[in-house]
Design an enzyme around this catalytic site. Structure first.
Site, PDB file in Angstrom:
ATOM      1  N   GLY A  36     -17.155  34.430 -19.001  1.00  0.00           N
ATOM      2  CA  GLY A  36     -16.717  35.823 -19.046  1.00  0.00           C
ATOM      3  C   GLY A  36     -17.001  36.401 -17.669  1.00  0.00           C
ATOM      4  N   ALA A  37     -15.989  37.034 -17.071  1.00  0.00           N
ATOM      5  CA  ALA A  37     -16.116  37.457 -15.680  1.00  0.00           C
ATOM      6  C   ALA A  37     -17.372  38.293 -15.419  1.00  0.00           C
ATOM      7  CB  ALA A  37     -14.850  38.203 -15.257  1.00  0.00           C
ATOM      8  N   ARG A  91     -17.213  28.613  -9.734  1.00  0.00           N
ATOM      9  CA  ARG A  91     -15.884  28.775 -10.361  1.00  0.00           C
ATOM     10  C   ARG A  91     -15.048  29.685  -9.469  1.00  0.00           C
ATOM     11  NH1 ARG A  91     -15.494  30.113 -16.496  1.00  0.00           N
ATOM     12  NH2 ARG A  91     -13.429  29.219 -16.187  1.00  0.00           N
ATOM     13  N   GLN A 104     -12.669  29.835 -27.276  1.00  0.00           N
ATOM     14  CA  GLN A 104     -13.587  30.983 -27.187  1.00  0.00           C
ATOM     15  C   GLN A 104     -13.283  32.034 -28.259  1.00  0.00           C
ATOM     16  OE1 GLN A 104     -11.925  29.648 -24.624  1.00  0.00           O
ATOM     17  NE2 GLN A 104     -13.173  29.515 -22.785  1.00  0.00           N
ATOM     18  N   ASP A 156     -10.111  38.491 -15.535  1.00  0.00           N
ATOM     19  CA  ASP A 156     -11.047  37.814 -14.631  1.00  0.00           C
ATOM     20  C   ASP A 156     -10.900  38.286 -13.196  1.00  0.00           C
ATOM     21  OD1 ASP A 156     -10.591  35.870 -17.032  1.00  0.00           O
ATOM     22  OD2 ASP A 156     -12.523  35.354 -16.136  1.00  0.00           O
ATOM     23  N   ASN A 188      -6.241  36.372 -16.331  1.00  0.00           N
ATOM     24  CA  ASN A 188      -7.134  36.271 -17.482  1.00  0.00           C
ATOM     25  C   ASN A 188      -6.940  34.879 -18.080  1.00  0.00           C
ATOM     26  OD1 ASN A 188      -9.085  37.445 -19.284  1.00  0.00           O
ATOM     27  ND2 ASN A 188      -7.494  37.579 -20.836  1.00  0.00           N
ATOM     28  N   LYS A 189      -7.683  34.578 -19.110  1.00  0.00           N
ATOM     29  CA  LYS A 189      -7.639  33.272 -19.776  1.00  0.00           C
ATOM     30  C   LYS A 189      -6.210  32.811 -20.027  1.00  0.00           C
ATOM     31  CE  LYS A 189     -10.385  31.246 -20.693  1.00  0.00           C
ATOM     32  NZ  LYS A 189     -10.739  30.357 -19.580  1.00  0.00           N
TER      33      LYS A 189
END
Lengths: 370, 370
Positions: free
Chosen positions: B68-69, B110, B217, B258, B268-269
């Protein structure tokens, strides 16, 4: 031995076995059995399930040991044979009652794929047509009918492949969802048939296979059978379909169907509708491939197609491991309906229906197969 | 004991533990440690990971033990402290070199979430600002800064929740993707914060949580934390999002982010972009929720956001079991970018940016938080 080497040998061994294995076939005479690939174990294990009674066939359909609309139809037809092929009966009338009973029973195995009902009805008509004959003759006729359904399906798949192959240009990127391949039919498949035919013709193209949650038929079956055929396949999660479209990797989408209404609305594996919406948003043509046995002209539109809802644990237990606690509610429809307006064309054994209109559907289905 | 009963007790035990556990926090003074929820084990096991060195923190970020950012940002800041909090150094200059080295190292954990770089930069600035002080004072200042980053994140989440809660009407259906909840931040979350605040206010609504392949998730974290909070949550596969939209179960989509570029494009994801396209096709407003630390104004548009590509076995090994043979190629981008035109509004700690334009982004970020 190195891991990759073991892996390669393993794939090779499975491929050699698989070349001989048919998704489903009748072995021997009336005293024989149905041999089908136990699809729940793929790709880890290629195991042939030997089915000798109708209850086992019902369960094999229900638990997806055999799946894919055309293959379910074949399984149901052979299930009718298994139910009535032996035992003492007082006469033709009692035998016909047994056929009806088996038909009713098999109809309850799964609700969405119309091929199941179509095949069972055809077996019933066959029995009725032979009602003037003796018990042995009727039993023999039913076996021949079930085998004919299988052989005709193989031929229809080949014609679907020939109709659809010209859509696949050299260097083309194709997205498919679920498994509408050789494993879902007698041979070649529906959505994958044009790819097999284009591959036979020497064309190079790349297939992106959606893994297809919850039961992962894309990962377990489509990626497996395409790779075994030597076709360039890349596996993605369902949630990546939008991105591969946006990255211009996809020129064409082809999926199968479980039931198509008279207006061209098509039920198929859950997720297909979303792929069709995404394809439209990215200007990518979306095709459905299906044999004439998948059309249900009694249904005016897709809203009337019954959608199977399956066990929430298919979602909560991921691919074996628990991924959500058991008290979390899930919504698990097994199919969705793609409206005709999102379908560029339907590739059938009798030609491509394009554009998809009620008139074009009826005209194509009224024509004799080539 | 009956299975459902055991299951309930198990959930209850985890819930009680979880109420006390924070996603990430510093425990004790400079000689203390970082305690974080080991998210790879959820929901089967709630385990607190005790991190005492920067290498373990780097790995915890890389392998998604903390994800999670915003949480990644906090983890990186605390990682800097772990790297420099003890040991003999010749003086301030050597300590500052250590801080720079730790910062460079943590940046490589990351690539996509900008909060990581933002937090590391802030720790660097803190060290520089104290360069006139002694070693002990700098170390102490760094610890205070890392804890402040955590506390400010908790406060930003609360403000995001308050800004976004009015969007959630009584009886509303909300779709979310991945986990942008308490587990992804210091507290409350980003996308889930408006839901927690609306729930506190006594409003009833239903959340549909996409399971979010490949790493699930949504199933493992979002369904778990919402259920534990007493919020009505239904888990679906990613491929079902289109159908729940079509069935009019969804009035609103909220996801996290993110990294957000200056023009409002949001990474985002993976799967978020597809959800945004589907939302637009169904006329459903799509919101992104993120703190100001997630904006990267140095990037003009989303195309410049680096997208992490992860191990193909995340796809091939499903949720533990092998679902595709190891020779099948996969494409596994961990994120995608949703263009600003598909985003109705961005819910930030400084208000909702709506419509999403470069001017509105800059104006909101230039304002002081309330």
């Amino acid at each position: 031995m190195q891991r990759w080497r073991r892996s390669l040998l393993y794939v090779k061994a499975i491929m050699m076995e698989a070349k001989q294995a048919k998704s489903i076939e009748w072995v021997g005479d009336l005293g024989g059995h149905v041999a089908l690939i136990e699809q729940t174990l793929l790709p880890e294990k290629l195991e042939i399930l030997r089915v000798t009674d109708v209850e086992t066939m019902w369960k094999a359909i229900r638990r997806l040991a055999v799946r894919g609309a055309p293959a379910i139809g074949i399984a149901a037809a052979m299930g009718v044979v298994l139910a009535v092929r032996s035992g003492d009966v007082a006469g033709t009338r009692e035998l016909l009652e047994q056929v009806h009973k088996a038909a009713e029973y098999l109809r309850t195995a799964r609700p969405t794929a119309v091929n199941l009902f179509w095949a069972v009805d055809r077996m019933l008509r066959c029995a009725e047509a032979h009602s003037g004959s003796g018990v042995d003759e009727i039993r023999q006729a039913l076996l021949l009918e079930a085998v004919a359904i299988r052989d005709e399906d193989a031929a229809m798949c080949r014609r679907i492949g020939e109709c659809g192959a010209p859509l696949i240009g050299e260097g083309c990127g194709i997205l498919t969802h679920c498994n509408a391949g050789a494993l879902a039919t007698a041979e070649l498949g529906t959505a994958l048939a044009p790819m097999y035919v284009a591959h036979e013709a020497g064309r190079a193209f790349r297939v992106y296979a959606d893994e297809t949650r919850p039961l992962l038929q894309g990962a377990r079956l489509t990626a497996w059978e395409l790779q075994q055929a030597g076709i360039d396949v890349t596996l993605i999660c369902d949630s990546m379909a939008a991105v591969v479209m946006r990255e211009r990797r996809i020129d064409l989408v082809i999926t199968g169907a479980d039931r198509i209404a008279a207006n061209g609305d098509a039920a198929n594996k859950i997720g297909t509708y979303g792929v069709a919406v995404l394809a439209e948003a990215h200007g990518i043509p979306f095709y459905v491939a299906a044999p004439s046995s998948t059309f249900d002209l009694e249904l005016d539109a897709g809203g009337a197609i019954p959608i199977e809802e399956r066990d929430p644990d298919e979602i909560r237990c991921g691919a074996g491991r628990r991924t959500a606690i058991s008290s979390v509610p899930c919504y698990n429809p097994a199919f969705d309906v793609t409206p005709a307006r999102l379908i560029r064309g339907i590739i059938t054994d009798r030609g491509i229906i394009e554009p998809v209109t009620r008139e074009a559907v009826l005209a194509t289905l009224a024509s004799r197969g080539s």
